[in-house]
Write an enzyme that holds these catalytic residues in place. Structure first.
Site, mmCIF file in Angstrom:
data_model
loop_
_atom_site.group_PDB
_atom_site.id
_atom_site.type_symbol
_atom_site.label_atom_id
_atom_site.label_comp_id
_atom_site.label_asym_id
_atom_site.label_seq_id
_atom_site.Cartn_x
_atom_site.Cartn_y
_atom_site.Cartn_z
ATOM 1 N N GLU A 1 36.766 47.079 74.364
ATOM 2 C CA GLU A 1 37.188 46.831 72.988
ATOM 3 C C GLU A 1 38.248 45.732 72.946
ATOM 4 O O GLU A 1 38.172 44.798 72.131
ATOM 5 C CB GLU A 1 37.756 48.133 72.398
ATOM 6 C CG GLU A 1 38.241 48.016 70.969
ATOM 7 C CD GLU A 1 37.092 47.728 70.019
ATOM 8 O OE1 GLU A 1 36.203 48.570 69.876
ATOM 9 O OE2 GLU A 1 37.083 46.634 69.418
ATOM 10 N N ASP B 1 37.797 42.093 71.116
ATOM 11 C CA ASP B 1 38.633 41.692 69.989
ATOM 12 C C ASP B 1 39.327 40.358 70.257
ATOM 13 O O ASP B 1 39.342 39.463 69.399
ATOM 14 C CB ASP B 1 39.690 42.770 69.704
ATOM 15 C CG ASP B 1 39.081 44.081 69.224
ATOM 16 O OD1 ASP B 1 37.874 44.095 68.927
ATOM 17 O OD2 ASP B 1 39.806 45.087 69.151
ATOM 18 N N SER C 1 33.084 47.052 65.585
ATOM 19 C CA SER C 1 34.148 46.466 66.400
ATOM 20 C C SER C 1 33.956 44.970 66.602
ATOM 21 O O SER C 1 34.916 44.253 66.862
ATOM 22 C CB SER C 1 34.137 47.090 67.794
ATOM 23 O OG SER C 1 34.866 48.251 67.823
ATOM 24 N N ASP D 1 25.186 37.478 50.135
ATOM 25 C CA ASP D 1 24.828 38.846 49.755
ATOM 26 C C ASP D 1 23.752 39.369 50.709
ATOM 27 O O ASP D 1 22.761 38.681 50.962
ATOM 28 C CB ASP D 1 24.314 38.830 48.306
ATOM 29 C CG ASP D 1 24.245 40.221 47.708
ATOM 30 O OD1 ASP D 1 24.675 41.182 48.380
ATOM 31 O OD2 ASP D 1 23.753 40.334 46.560
ATOM 32 N N ILE D 2 23.954 40.555 51.232
ATOM 33 C CA ILE D 2 22.964 41.169 52.130
ATOM 34 C C ILE D 2 22.187 42.195 51.312
ATOM 35 O O ILE D 2 22.791 43.093 50.707
ATOM 36 C CB ILE D 2 23.656 41.863 53.333
ATOM 37 C CG1 ILE D 2 24.663 40.928 54.016
ATOM 38 C CG2 ILE D 2 22.614 42.381 54.331
ATOM 39 C CD1 ILE D 2 24.094 39.634 54.538
ATOM 40 N N GLY E 1 24.416 42.478 45.208
ATOM 41 C CA GLY E 1 25.792 42.834 44.848
ATOM 42 C C GLY E 1 26.401 43.743 45.914
ATOM 43 O O GLY E 1 25.832 43.942 46.987
ATOM 44 N N ASP F 1 27.461 46.827 48.126
ATOM 45 C CA ASP F 1 26.835 48.102 48.501
ATOM 46 C C ASP F 1 27.649 48.717 49.642
ATOM 47 O O ASP F 1 28.351 48.009 50.371
ATOM 48 C CB ASP F 1 25.369 47.880 48.927
ATOM 49 C CG ASP F 1 25.247 46.842 50.024
ATOM 50 O OD1 ASP F 1 25.663 47.141 51.157
ATOM 51 O OD2 ASP F 1 24.750 45.725 49.754
#
Ligand SMILES: *[C@@H]1O[C@H](CO)[C@@H](O)[C@H](O)[C@H]1NC(C)=O
Ligand SMILES: *[C@@H]1O[C@H](CO)[C@@H](O)[C@H](O)[C@H]1NC(C)=O
Ligand SMILES: *[C@@H]1O[C@H](CO)[C@@H](O)[C@H](O)[C@H]1NC(C)=O
Ligand SMILES: *[C@@H]1O[C@H](CO)[C@@H](O)[C@H](O)[C@H]1NC(C)=O
Ligand SMILES: *[C@@H]1O[C@H](CO)[C@@H](O)[C@H](O)[C@H]1NC(C)=O
Ligand SMILES: *[C@@H]1O[C@H](CO)[C@@H](O)[C@H](O)[C@H]1NC(C)=O
Ligand SMILES: *[C@@H]1O[C@H](CO)[C@@H](O)[C@H](O)[C@H]1NC(C)=O
Ligand SMILES: *[C@@H]1O[C@H](CO)[C@@H](O)[C@H](O)[C@H]1NC(C)=O
Ligand SMILES: *[C@@H]1O[C@H](CO)[C@@H](O)[C@H](O)[C@H]1NC(C)=O
Length: 587
Positions: A292, A296, A508, A549-550, A568, A570
């Site tokens: 992690e 990052d 992550s 937008d997905i 829009g 979600d």
């Protein structure tokens, strides 16, 4: 036995006088927080009774006198339509608003005095009283019984906690939180999957193959720079807009791995580096790479280089092993990190943060969750943008039973993703078009009310959901804070771990990616306007068109198909994935 780390003279208790005898007042207990029978989390099991003389470091969080005013400032300075937009508060101003009232200080110190604690320290810049007292005295103060709990995966990993605690009735108005009490800590990294590939590092030709121009097969920083349109931006005011990564759970970010990563995946970037800051006894073992932590730092750098990066290794992951030299258990990792970061001056405070850790919201006591979330509001009010991974369990992991004793199946939100004062990041996969990643956690808080900045976007979604064939009525809290806010790629990230290239997936991946883009945007805003973005959400929801937008994919969980990504906002991909060039035009 009383140990006070620092002794300061206490303001005399002049004005305070109660007509009710203290012996009555201080024994009139009201429950502050309690869990139903059993443990709030299956990870912790009762182990033993602590020795009553074991010293325990107790922190008492006093109620701030003017938190509503702080929220008022935050709402004005983060609202792009307000005349005070961008006029962030100084550290001193925030501390003044967060100071407890004289009455609060007096009521609480009087209570502690009555229990024999004569010198009680309240630092001018802090709302916390820290006491080192025997478990038996803590039990008297809070009318409770502490137990030692052991982690199911490692019984030497122990914490001292209680299932409930109380405070004298009149002190509920003065004390937000006493810790450690009922927060058990089930923090996990929001990394869904990772595996090491057999690609050797001696493979010097790999760098060409591994910097694809599109993110269609694997993810590298260069393809993300193309996809989200940051490739043509060169940061200019880098030292004023530094970037912080919060790290927990003994995850260490490795310098040599970043150097390898940069050589392989960021050609022409030879001197990328980061500064590790140890918080609350955090460690930094450069021989123990954290997946992690490396993820990052490497993707933060990949998106935001050369903006200076800080990695915070925060100590105090649950590990209470009672012995006379390390006698106390103060593990409250979010609070420990926040307490440290809020001591920095505005000049030293990074302006963008990414955190890829979280807990199931239902395992976090509400008093603890509010205390932590409110501190994120303080960071926002001081001009910092705070991003969190949404989680990797869709609408909920496991069987989604509630832990309130009723075993009701409900969608299970994550915390701090559900805090309304952070920007929460979900995941997508694929390109042309990007679609929602099935693990991308999202939903509605059962603790935090829905903030007004998102009410329009969320009600549009709910109207459509209510008339769909799967309205999920009763499984989620329609009036809760809805998340995620935005999203980004979250699968197939190429990361160097212990000298080897691995592939990592999960939200992550998405949080440091978006945070890196925000770090660039903070740099741009500083250079063009002299201010930083601060708390982002009001700006983002007012400019949904700056996101891709997905509109396909969903986040199954709890035995359902989960929510669907739609036109829009979600609760799978939020407003969508960032377009840096469009974002530049709105800041
Ligand atoms: C403290 O809690 C116990 C139950 O655990 C209760 O029986 C007792 O009356 C409480 N003490 C006071 C002073 O309220
Ligand atoms: C690296 O620098 C060289 C020389 O300036 C340039 O031709 C090349 O395009 C650069 N590569 C990348 C990936 O930026
Ligand atoms: C890294 O290298 C670049 C180009 O050589 C230079 O401008 C920059 O100051 C260096 N940064 C650090 C932190 O040394
Ligand atoms: C650092 O990690 C290595 C590898 O796990 C271990 O052998 C070593 O003891 C650690 N050092 C410290 C000081 O914990
Ligand atoms: C769900 O899992 C928990 C913990 O594993 C268990 O206690 C509970 O009974 C389960 N609930 C259902 C409805 O299966
Ligand atoms: C829904 O959220 C609201 C606002 O935070 C809260 O007051 C309420 O208790 C929640 N309801 C349920 C059923 O969780
Ligand atoms: C959708 O349904 C929920 C649950 O019945 C309700 O609370 C909410 O107000 C409805 N929202 C809209 C926009 O119709
Ligand atoms: C920065 O932006 C704010 C809000 O858009 C504006 O009022 C202010 O004049 C700008 N400051 C500068 C120095 O451009
Ligand atoms: C950048 O930081 C320096 C040093 O702290 C300060 O003098 C300068 O005013 C800052 N610039 C901006 C645009 O904030």
């Amino acid at each position: 036995m009383l140990i006070f780390p620092v002794l300061l003279a206490l303001a005399p208790l002049a004005a305070f006088a109660s007509v009710v005898p203290r012996s009555v007042l201080y024994n009139d207990f009201l429950t502050k927080h309690s869990w139903p029978a059993g443990s709030p989390s299956p990870s912790w099991k009762y182990h033993s009774t602590p020795d009553p003389n074991t010293p325990l470091t107790i922190r008492i969080g006093l109620r701030p006198s003017n938190f509503d005013q702080l929220l008022g400032h935050l709402s004005e300075t983060s609202d792009p339509y307000h005349s005070r937009y961008g006029a962030h508060l100084t550290k001193e101003h925030v501390e003044e608003l967060m100071q407890p009232s004289e009455e609060t200080k007096m009521e609480v110190t009087d209570w502690l005095n009555w229990h024999g604690m004569d010198n009680v320290e309240i630092l001018p810049s802090s709302r916390y009283i820290t006491l080192v007292i025997p478990v038996s005295l803590a039990e008297t103060l809070l009318n409770t019984t502490y137990h030692v709990y052991a982690h199911t995966s490692d019984s030497s990993n122990q914490i001292i906690r209680t299932m409930e605690y109380s405070l004298p009735r009149h002190l509920h108005a003065h004390i937000n939180l006493v810790s450690p009490t009922t927060y058990f800590g089930n923090m996990r990294s929001m990394k869904k999957s990772s595996f090491l590939k057999s690609l050797g590092l001696g493979d010097s030709d790999a760098s060409n193959d591994m910097t694809p121009s599109s993110c269609s097969t694997i993810i590298t920083p260069t393809c993300l720079q193309d996809l989200y349109h940051t490739a043509n931006y060169t940061p200019s005011l880098t030292t004023n807009a530094s970037f912080g990564i919060a790290g927990y759970l003994e995850e260490y970010a490795i310098r040599a791995d970043l150097a390898t990563f940069v050589t392989k995946f960021l050609p022409n970037t030879t001197n990328a580096t980061f500064t590790t800051v140890l918080v609350n006894g955090g460690k930094n073992n450069q021989s123990e790479p954290g997946v992690e932590a490396n993820l990052d730092v490497q993707y933060g750098t990949g998106m935001a280089y050369p903006i200076p990066m800080y990695y915070y290794s925060t100590g105090g992951s649950p590990r209470y092993v009672p012995d006379e030299f390390t006698p106390t258990d103060t593990n409250e990792p979010y609070l420990d990190w926040l307490d440290y970061i809020l001591t920095l001056s505005n000049g030293d405070l990074p302006k963008t943060f990414s955190t890829s850790y979280g807990d199931d919201e239902q395992t976090v006591p509400d008093d603890y969750a509010f205390e932590v979330c409110n501190k994120f509001a303080e960071l926002g009010a001081r001009g910092a943008s705070v991003l969190f991974s949404s989680g990797d369990d869709g609408v909920g992991g496991g069987n989604c039973s509630t832990n309130d004793g009723t075993n009701t199946v409900l969608f299970q939100p994550n915390f701090p993703a559900s805090c309304p004062y952070v920007t929460t990041v979900g995941s997508t996969v694929g390109i042309s078009p990007e679609t929602a990643a099935s693990f991308s956690a999202g939903g509605f808080s059962r603790l935090f009310a829905q903030p007004s900045y998102q009410s329009y976007a969320v009600s549009r979604f709910l109207t459509a959901l209510n008339s769909s064939s799967t309205p999920y009525t009763g499984l989620y809290n329609a009036s809760g804070r809805a998340y995620p806010d935005v999203s980004a790629q979250g699968e197939g990230f190429q990361v160097v771990i212990g000298g080897q290239v691995g592939s990592v997936g999960g939200t992550s991946c998405s949080s440091p990616t978006v945070a890196g883009i925000i770090a660039l945007l903070n740099d741009y805003k500083l250079a063009t306007n002299g201010t930083t973005l601060g708390f982002l959400n009001p700006l983002l929801y007012a400019n949904a068109a700056a996101f891709n937008d997905i509109v396909s994919g969903s986040n199954p969980g709890c035995g359902t198909n989960g929510f669907e990504a739609t036109t829009g906002w979600d609760p799978v991909t939020g407003l969508g994935t960032p377009d840096f060039v469009k974002l530049q035009s709105i800041v």
